[in-house]
Scaffold this active site. Structure first.
Site, PDB file in Angstrom:
ATOM      1  N   HIS A  11       0.786  -1.227   0.000  1.00 53.01           N
ATOM      2  CA  HIS A  11       0.000   0.000   0.000  1.00 53.01           C
ATOM      3  C   HIS A  11       0.822   1.283   0.000  1.00 53.01           C
ATOM      4  O   HIS A  11       0.320   2.347  -0.372  1.00 53.01           O
ATOM      5  CB  HIS A  11      -0.923   0.007   1.230  1.00 53.01           C
ATOM      6  CG  HIS A  11      -2.167   0.811   1.058  1.00 53.01           C
ATOM      7  ND1 HIS A  11      -2.199   2.008   0.367  1.00 53.01           N
ATOM      8  CD2 HIS A  11      -3.433   0.612   1.486  1.00 53.01           C
ATOM      9  CE1 HIS A  11      -3.428   2.494   0.386  1.00 53.01           C
ATOM     10  NE2 HIS A  11      -4.191   1.674   1.052  1.00 53.01           N
ATOM     11  N   TYR A  54     -14.086   4.906   9.425  1.00 54.64           N
ATOM     12  CA  TYR A  54     -13.051   5.397   8.521  1.00 54.64           C
ATOM     13  C   TYR A  54     -13.477   5.078   7.094  1.00 54.64           C
ATOM     14  O   TYR A  54     -13.576   3.915   6.711  1.00 54.64           O
ATOM     15  CB  TYR A  54     -11.727   4.700   8.850  1.00 54.64           C
ATOM     16  CG  TYR A  54     -10.502   5.225   8.137  1.00 54.64           C
ATOM     17  CD1 TYR A  54      -9.529   5.924   8.830  1.00 54.64           C
ATOM     18  CD2 TYR A  54     -10.295   4.994   6.781  1.00 54.64           C
ATOM     19  CE1 TYR A  54      -8.383   6.390   8.196  1.00 54.64           C
ATOM     20  CE2 TYR A  54      -9.173   5.463   6.134  1.00 54.64           C
ATOM     21  CZ  TYR A  54      -8.208   6.156   6.845  1.00 54.64           C
ATOM     22  OH  TYR A  54      -7.082   6.611   6.204  1.00 54.64           O
ATOM     23  N   SER A 112     -12.242   6.019   3.260  1.00 50.82           N
ATOM     24  CA  SER A 112     -11.158   6.642   2.510  1.00 50.82           C
ATOM     25  C   SER A 112     -11.701   7.294   1.249  1.00 50.82           C
ATOM     26  O   SER A 112     -12.492   6.711   0.521  1.00 50.82           O
ATOM     27  CB  SER A 112     -10.116   5.584   2.139  1.00 50.82           C
ATOM     28  OG  SER A 112      -9.088   6.142   1.355  1.00 50.82           O
ATOM     29  N   THR A 151      -4.953  10.576   0.081  1.00 52.76           N
ATOM     30  CA  THR A 151      -6.285  10.261   0.605  1.00 52.76           C
ATOM     31  C   THR A 151      -6.635  11.180   1.768  1.00 52.76           C
ATOM     32  O   THR A 151      -5.791  11.844   2.340  1.00 52.76           O
ATOM     33  CB  THR A 151      -6.363   8.806   1.106  1.00 52.76           C
ATOM     34  OG1 THR A 151      -5.430   8.629   2.176  1.00 52.76           O
ATOM     35  CG2 THR A 151      -6.076   7.827  -0.007  1.00 52.76           C
TER      36      THR A 151
END
Length: 790
Positions: free
Chosen positions: A459, A575, A577, A588
């Protein structure tokens, strides 16, 4: 996606034992280095920057301008108003015979200056236009005359036939929000999940922060925003990803699914070829608002190199081989010959040679890749102790274009047990067996024995839309451009002259055998603790949500809030994104989807006394609030990245802030993300549903939480990917999946009932009509197998 896990509880190693504030050296040096890194990136791609930097003009436009000036000069006209004569006077006097040459040089210099001034003006105008975000704040489906005028001007100044990086110089920088607004929005976001006592304490900490520390920290952020390309993205990459010492497996990788294998490697390399030539079109919102393309640079030839305290990303300009893993053995497979890229049939031949190779794995070689799933400091120390031969093998793996794992087991959807097979498929892509993926590579292509395939993506180098764009291209190219011959092979002919794939030999020292065993044990424990659940929701999809005149993402997010409440009996910080690629080098931002309006809607849905019209009205308010938060986050006015950057500054200054400490100790028990479908023009998803990617997923951000991603597959199917920890007694991925399905049907029933009441003319006074009259679904019940397809 997986960033939520990394963002929780990170602690940069910048604090000291003293509480004194140091205003100068550490922070100013970091700001200077951040800007220096930005300039180095620009210099490293000078030629591409030149080609794209003159966009929307082109080098030929300079020649046209120069020719026009020369023609005017020949006709005894002076378009420079005397400037070319002054330029001639400044040039050296080479004698009378070179008088005409001086005139040509003066014209060329004047044309260059005028050309550069025009390009600069175009860039400034386009940057000012792209800094306007009013279009984001307008109601869904509406467009004001001001926005229409803005779109027309953007179209005029954007030029034609852009390359991938053509708009980079015109993208605005991400703004630093007002610290007062950020704190206010933060307090608003945590109010639904805190008790009155806890909220009052948090509000007190926030007031102290604004009074004592905020202005100083904000000043440093403003300074960095003027000097660096982006005030937050480089710190986000470094402190959230590269300084994390946790295992990359599950914590920092995510997976993507597909349904074909054959020509995938060739299709990926074709994508790289187009990427290098900038033949991939930049992503445009609304068909003309460009997004930042910086993250595309590191898709291929990239490895995350472990360090004791901090990793770093190594990116090569080119690589002409892939690293392949099969039955515990590593191979180096060349991807090019003297005539260029190998054909799909030649690559198939090389992979078949590996599959047919009967040689066994060497001692401990089979489990070596488990070290890439180990804590990063442990892997860094082992890596340094490798001998020369092992270092050469490691270089072949880390220098590859990407990693390929040829699994010996089948995977994918089966007719016999579709639900369980999808769950197993997802788990195999996310974690594998703990030792058959090289988690350091930017991405690994996993090919199963039955031809199914998928990606496991690290990532830190980029976010999901980038790898998703590549994956969509790969699927479409492999299926509709490359294809297969009648006997099932890739089209073309094998090449017997190709050398055998090179077997990599490691010669591992005895002292690292224990480290490999420990890494394998930890990887298997982590892999065995992950519960993955994938299910396609086919009752309705994006087309129904559009008919409701709602944002599809907001619709799903509110249903997730209802599902989570039914699962846990409480609300939690959520959360979600979203991208900030409207700005240069943006990555992001977090949308805090658990709002007061969402909670009011959920409570109404669980209150049998509330009527459908009341619930529907509260749902619309919740959707409107979510849309406002989403648009604010996309336009650089979010909460979490600003608070993150303020926290980093406080650490550099050795300045303790109880408020920022509390903010960054929060737990995200529900982490969500939508997987975008970006290239629907590649093929007709209705005619070829089997070729559509099923999206992907990631691990939970909290040990007692869920990770949920979803993708809209065409107009009528939504696929959900849910993950949780088996060790938690509070979570169950399958249970949440059922709650999500029920919640979606319940919300859809609100609209179906509203439409029915409107048709009867009872929309305003229809409180006596309850959900019990619905033949397809009732509030809080399980969906019957014959549920109406909305």
């Amino acid at each position: 996606m997986a960033e939520a896990h990394q963002a929780v509880g990170f602690r940069p190693s910048l604090t000291s034992d003293t509480g004194e504030v140091e205003l100068s050296a550490p922070m100013l040096q970091e700001i200077y280095l951040s800007g220096l890194r930005s300039w180095k990136r620009h210099l490293s791609r000078f030629w591409n920057d030149f080609l794209t930097g003159v966009f929307p003009a082109s080098p030929l436009s300079w020649l046209f301008l120069f020719s026009a000036i020369q023609l005017a000069w020949f006709l005894q006209l002076d378009p420079s108003l005397g400037l070319m004569e002054k330029i001639k006077e400044l040039l050296p006097d080479w004698g009378g015979q070179h008088h005409r040459l001086r005139g040509v040089l003066a014209a060329a210099l004047f044309a260059s200056c005028l050309w550069g001034a025009l390009i600069f003006t175009l860039h400034v105008a386009l940057r000012l236009l792209l800094s306007y975000h009013g279009w984001l704040l307008q109601p869904h489906g509406a467009m004001s005359s001001r926005t229409k005028t803005w779109l027309a001007l953007v179209r005029i100044f954007s030029g034609r036939h852009p390359m991938l990086f053509s708009y980079q110089r015109s993208l605005p920088r991400q703004p630093v929000p007002s610290v007062q607004d950020t704190v206010r929005k933060y307090l608003e976001s945590v109010r639904p999940v805190l008790s009155d006592e806890d909220f009052d304490w948090t509000a007190t900490l926030a007031r102290e922060f604004l009074r004592l520390q905020a202005s100083l920290l904000q000043w440093y952020l403003q300074l960095k925003s003027w000097w660096a390309s982006n005030y937050v993205s480089d710190w986000w990459e470094e402190f959230v990803y590269l300084r994390s010492r946790n295992s990359l497996m599950v914590n920092s990788n995510y997976y993507m699914m597909a349904a074909r294998a054959g020509n995938a490697v060739h299709a990926l390399l074709l994508y790289r070829h187009r990427l290098n030539r900038q033949e991939i079109l930049p992503t445009l919102l609304m068909g003309m608002r460009p997004l930042c393309s910086a993250q595309y640079e590191k898709i291929f030839n990239t490895t995350r190199i472990p360090g004791v305290h901090k990793d770093h990303i190594r990116h090569l300009r080119d690589s002409r081989h892939v690293a392949v893993f099969h039955r515990g053995r590593f191979f180096r497979v060349g991807t090019h010959s003297q005539s260029g890229l190998l054909s799909p049939r030649a690559l198939e031949q090389q992979f078949q040679r590996i599959l047919d190779d009967p040689s066994p794995a060497c001692p401990h070689e089979e489990h070596l890749a488990a070290l890439t799933a180990a804590p990063r400091d442990m892997w860094a120390q082992v890596r340094r102790s490798l001998k020369t031969q092992a270092q050469e093998a490691l270089e072949a793996v880390e220098g590859a274009a990407f990693f390929v794992s040829l699994d010996s087991e089948p995977a994918g959807l089966t007719r016999e047990d579709p639900a369980a097979s999808l769950d197993t498929y997802a788990h195999a892509l996310l974690a594998g067996r703990g030792h058959d993926r090289w988690f350091d590579k930017s991405f690994s292509l996993i090919v199963f024995s039955n031809g199914k395939l998928g990606l496991s993506v690290e990532h830190s180098w980029a976010d999901c839309p980038i790898s998703g764009h590549m994956w969509e291209f790969t699927l479409a190219t492999e299926c509709f451009q490359l294809g297969y011959s009648a006997d099932g092979h890739c089209k073309g002919h094998p090449d017997p002259s190709l050398p055998q794939p090179q077997r990599l030999h490691w010669d591992l020292p005895d002292k690292i055998h224990l480290s490999i065993s420990l890494a394998l044990r930890g990887a298997k424990t982590l892999s065995g603790n992950i519960d993955c659940h994938v299910f396609p929701f086919s009752h309705f999809g994006k087309s129904f949500i559009k008919r409701c005149h709602l944002s599809s993402d907001s619709f799903i997010q509110m249903a997730l809030q209802l599902a989570y409440f039914r699962d846990r009996g409480q609300f939690c910080l959520t959360y979600e994104s979203t991208m900030t690629r409207l700005f240069l080098e943006g990555r992001t931002e977090t949308v805090r989807s658990c709002t007061r309006e969402a909670c009011n809607f959920v409570r109404a849905m669980e209150d049998k006394e509330k009527t459908d019209p009341q619930c529907l009205a509260l749902f619309r308010l919740a959707v409107d609030k979510h849309q406002a938060l989403l648009k604010a986050a996309m336009s650089g006015q979010g909460v979490d990245r600003h608070l993150f950057a303020l926290y980093i500054v406080s650490q550099f200054l050795h300045l303790q802030s109880p408020f920022l400490d509390q903010v960054h100790s929060e737990q995200w028990q529900l982490a969500t993300s939508q997987i975008p479908v970006q290239q629907i023009h590649l093929f007709d998803v209705h005619s070829y549903p089997d070729y559509v990617s099923s999206g992907g997923g990631f691990g939970p951000a909290d040990d007692h939480g869920y990770g949920v991603s979803y993708i809209f597959m065409g107009d009528d199917v939504i696929t959900f990917h849910i993950s949780s920890k088996k060790s938690s007694t509070r979570t169950d991925s399958h249970r949440l999946g059922q709650h999500i399905e029920d919640a979606l049907l319940d919300v859809a029933a609100l609209f179906q009932e509203g439409q029915r009441l409107k048709r009867r003319g009872l929309a305003e006074e229809g409180s006596e009509h309850s959900r019990d009259s619905l033949p397809c679904h009732t509030r809080g019940s399980r969906a019957p197998t014959t549920a109406t397809n909305f």
